[in-house]
Design a protein around this motif. Sequence first.
Motif, PDB file in Angstrom:
ATOM      1  N   GLY A  99       0.845  -1.192   0.000  1.00 43.86           N
ATOM      2  CA  GLY A  99       0.000   0.000   0.000  1.00 43.86           C
ATOM      3  C   GLY A  99       0.872   1.229   0.000  1.00 43.86           C
ATOM      4  N   SER A 100       0.232   2.371  -0.136  1.00 44.22           N
ATOM      5  CA  SER A 100       0.975   3.632  -0.144  1.00 44.22           C
ATOM      6  C   SER A 100       0.358   4.527   0.921  1.00 44.22           C
ATOM      7  N   GLU A 101       0.724   5.788   0.870  1.00 49.21           N
ATOM      8  CA  GLU A 101       0.190   6.776   1.806  1.00 49.21           C
ATOM      9  C   GLU A 101      -1.348   6.773   1.775  1.00 49.21           C
ATOM     10  N   ALA A 102      -1.892   6.524   0.587  1.00 50.18           N
ATOM     11  CA  ALA A 102      -3.357   6.550   0.452  1.00 50.18           C
ATOM     12  C   ALA A 102      -4.030   5.597   1.439  1.00 50.18           C
ATOM     13  N   ASN A 103      -3.349   4.530   1.799  1.00 53.91           N
ATOM     14  CA  ASN A 103      -3.953   3.552   2.732  1.00 53.91           C
ATOM     15  C   ASN A 103      -3.161   3.461   4.037  1.00 53.91           C
ATOM     16  N   SER A 104      -2.549   4.578   4.433  1.00 50.23           N
ATOM     17  CA  SER A 104      -1.828   4.570   5.720  1.00 50.23           C
ATOM     18  C   SER A 104      -2.838   4.690   6.865  1.00 50.23           C
ATOM     19  N   ILE A 105      -2.407   4.305   8.048  1.00 49.14           N
ATOM     20  CA  ILE A 105      -3.331   4.372   9.205  1.00 49.14           C
ATOM     21  C   ILE A 105      -3.492   5.822   9.656  1.00 49.14           C
ATOM     22  N   GLN A 106      -4.755   6.222   9.822  1.00 51.62           N
ATOM     23  CA  GLN A 106      -5.067   7.522  10.425  1.00 51.62           C
ATOM     24  C   GLN A 106      -6.293   7.317  11.287  1.00 51.62           C
ATOM     25  N   PRO A 107      -6.422   8.106  12.359  1.00 51.18           N
ATOM     26  CA  PRO A 107      -7.595   7.943  13.213  1.00 51.18           C
ATOM     27  C   PRO A 107      -8.885   8.077  12.408  1.00 51.18           C
ATOM     28  N   ASN A 108      -9.842   7.236  12.688  1.00 49.21           N
ATOM     29  CA  ASN A 108     -11.192   7.272  12.086  1.00 49.21           C
ATOM     30  C   ASN A 108     -11.230   7.011  10.590  1.00 49.21           C
ATOM     31  N   LYS A 109     -10.150   6.508  10.038  1.00 51.28           N
ATOM     32  CA  LYS A 109     -10.102   6.246   8.591  1.00 51.28           C
ATOM     33  C   LYS A 109     -10.534   4.803   8.324  1.00 51.28           C
ATOM     34  N   ARG A 110     -11.160   4.581   7.171  1.00 50.44           N
ATOM     35  CA  ARG A 110     -11.526   3.226   6.775  1.00 50.44           C
ATOM     36  C   ARG A 110     -10.352   2.597   6.017  1.00 50.44           C
ATOM     37  N   MET A 111     -10.036   1.370   6.357  1.00 49.31           N
ATOM     38  CA  MET A 111      -8.936   0.651   5.704  1.00 49.31           C
ATOM     39  C   MET A 111      -9.400   0.176   4.325  1.00 49.31           C
ATOM     40  N   LEU A 112      -8.457   0.184   3.367  1.00 51.58           N
ATOM     41  CA  LEU A 112      -8.811  -0.197   1.994  1.00 51.58           C
ATOM     42  C   LEU A 112      -9.173  -1.680   1.937  1.00 51.58           C
ATOM     43  N   SER A 113     -10.187  -1.982   1.172  1.00 51.11           N
ATOM     44  CA  SER A 113     -10.672  -3.357   1.047  1.00 51.11           C
ATOM     45  C   SER A 113     -10.532  -3.834  -0.393  1.00 51.11           C
ATOM     46  N   SER A 114     -10.644  -5.144  -0.573  1.00 52.62           N
ATOM     47  CA  SER A 114     -10.704  -5.712  -1.926  1.00 52.62           C
ATOM     48  C   SER A 114     -12.094  -6.283  -2.211  1.00 52.62           C
ATOM     49  N   MET A 115     -13.012  -6.121  -1.276  1.00 56.24           N
ATOM     50  CA  MET A 115     -14.325  -6.749  -1.460  1.00 56.24           C
ATOM     51  C   MET A 115     -15.027  -6.145  -2.683  1.00 56.24           C
ATOM     52  N   THR A 116     -15.643  -7.020  -3.463  1.00 57.28           N
ATOM     53  CA  THR A 116     -16.170  -6.613  -4.762  1.00 57.28           C
ATOM     54  C   THR A 116     -17.607  -7.096  -4.971  1.00 57.28           C
ATOM     55  N   PRO A 117     -18.525  -6.719  -4.075  1.00 50.38           N
ATOM     56  CA  PRO A 117     -19.913  -7.104  -4.350  1.00 50.38           C
ATOM     57  C   PRO A 117     -20.350  -6.387  -5.611  1.00 50.38           C
ATOM     58  N   THR A 118     -20.919  -7.132  -6.552  1.00 51.79           N
ATOM     59  CA  THR A 118     -21.168  -6.553  -7.884  1.00 51.79           C
ATOM     60  C   THR A 118     -22.521  -6.997  -8.430  1.00 51.79           C
ATOM     61  N   ILE A 119     -23.153  -6.091  -9.156  1.00 56.04           N
ATOM     62  CA  ILE A 119     -24.365  -6.439  -9.899  1.00 56.04           C
ATOM     63  C   ILE A 119     -24.117  -6.065 -11.366  1.00 56.04           C
ATOM     64  N   VAL A 120     -24.337  -7.025 -12.255  1.00 55.22           N
ATOM     65  CA  VAL A 120     -24.207  -6.754 -13.693  1.00 55.22           C
ATOM     66  C   VAL A 120     -25.619  -6.604 -14.244  1.00 55.22           C
ATOM     67  N   LEU A 121     -25.853  -5.486 -14.943  1.00 52.82           N
ATOM     68  CA  LEU A 121     -27.188  -5.251 -15.497  1.00 52.82           C
ATOM     69  C   LEU A 121     -27.181  -5.483 -17.007  1.00 52.82           C
ATOM     70  N   LYS A 122     -28.283  -6.034 -17.475  1.00 50.83           N
ATOM     71  CA  LYS A 122     -28.471  -6.201 -18.918  1.00 50.83           C
ATOM     72  C   LYS A 122     -29.758  -5.458 -19.255  1.00 50.83           C
ATOM     73  N   ASP A 123     -29.707  -4.533 -20.157  1.00 48.07           N
ATOM     74  CA  ASP A 123     -30.857  -3.683 -20.461  1.00 48.07           C
ATOM     75  C   ASP A 123     -31.463  -3.084 -19.190  1.00 48.07           C
TER      76      ASP A 123
END
Length: 568
Positions: A435-459
């Motif tokens: 990770g980089s600074e973008a995902n460094s620890i800071q108070p009250n910050k959300r940690m970066l995730s890889s979770m990918t709940p996805t919906i694919v739409l057709k029409d």
Amino acid sequence: MHISISFKSIISGILILLFSSRFVFASAKIPVHAKHGMVVSASTIASKVGVEILKKGGNAIDAAVATGFALAVTYPFAGNIGGGGFMVIHLKNGINTTIDFREKAPGKAYKNMFLDKNGNFEPKLSLEGATSSGVPGSVAGLIYTLKKYGTMKLKDVIQPAIELAENGFPLDKNTAESFKEYLHDFRKYPASFKKFSNNGEPYKEGEIFKQPELASTLKEIEDKGDDGFYKGKIADLLVQQIHSLGGYISKEDLQNYKPVERKPVTGTYRGYEIVSMPPPSSGGVALIEMLNILENYNFKQDDWGSSEYIHKLVEAMKFAFADRTKYLGDPDFVKMPIAELTSKKYARSIFEKITNRAIPAHEILPGKFPEFHESMETTHYSVYDGEGNAVSTTTTLNSAFGSKVVVAGAGFLLNNEMDDFSAKPGVPNQFGLMGSEANSIQPNKRMLSSMTPTIVLKDGKPYIIVGSPGGSTIITVVLQVIMNCIDFNMNIRQAIDMPRIHDQWLPDEIYYERFALSPDVKNNLIKMGYKFGHERTLGLAEGIMVDNNDGTIYGASDPRGPGSAVGY
Ligand code: DON
């Protein structure tokens, strides 16, 4: 005579299928199918709970919330009220939205909290015990979503979970074995050992697992809503437990926790619309970046599993993970070039760099965006209600059983999500992610995730609802399930069954499942310059596919796991 001919033709059809070179074993399996609704989760009991809610007239959101609470009881490995997650929702009126109930760093967290006095990363602190826990978001997230998009009362959707915790349920082999496997860790925490052992002995398959303390916590939530968890008795017990073990979460952290409704990250792939989770998950952005790169190729049916196909997949994965590493973090803390990363133009520029060889990881640099000023073990469930509402939820404690700490008197496990931060630049976390600074620890910050709940739409209508656990591999698992359906015409059962591969840029190697790479494919890839990690299982996808022509809803739970698709 007529009967024997048709019987013969059936048999010869099967034989043709069996001996055809195009036959793939998974294609013999038919997904679970239904007309009215479908719930797919890693726990058969929890899927049934969700379907019962649909049968009572609840919509997909009611059913998802009921399934979420039930998983906290029946799938303690990853289902939770002491963790967090993300929900992607498509409503029948066409609206797409997402609910971010990711854990947050406690207010007292600080950048170097997991470094020892010599500045070395101390993964023990980020991975286990009270120091590893972020402020839980699941209860707030489920209640927020129910109030805004559900039709039922909290007591109606939480009641099945309370009953399951109170009366118990027979343990299946997997769950009993998972308790036994981790008993050594639980032994360090008296409330954990009490909960996951049968009076000090390992639980056995078929024994009834009751959770009276968890039942009373769920009743507090039933009575008082959010306040039943984030204030009062349960909050006191949680903070007491954390402080007794040297952790950081305070009463203020709990009182201040709020889920956030966010605009989904969206893209298109060969005319289908992709609706997925934006930061603080990297999942949606990376998925869309990879799909955009891969859209530049035309894949034919026979390409599946070939070295050429795997080469293209892997190169797309590497570029997307390089960008993930540099740019992504909590949107409340960092500015991110989301539009750029998910643009077709940027994907085209990556496509143009891909040749017929493996680009070594050190030659792949995250993209540069001149106009952009830089300020810098889980479970999935999919729900469809037949009316057009779809919910795709991934939720997690992070590792199996999270921090391993059960809150004494309250009966639930706390997460170890703090490990998802980048504790030190250049040092990987448990998933090998940099990770980089973008995902460094800071108070009250959300940690970066890889979770990918996805919906694919057709029409404009839900076509695929999918997601998976698996840390960094989640993104590439979801990618391959979607491509299996769209590029290779597989049904949801086949798409999930097929063996998978994974590459995350660093380490510079391909991970693969059994049967994913035949020896000649592997040899071709070696000639192109690829290196291989070990063979392993990749993900546990839970998916739904809707045939909008005749309204049939197909569901498939990953054969790699213990779950079920339940329809009605
Ligand atoms: O949010 C994340 O990306 C991780 N905490 C997910 C963890 C996970 O999938 C573990 N399961 N294998």
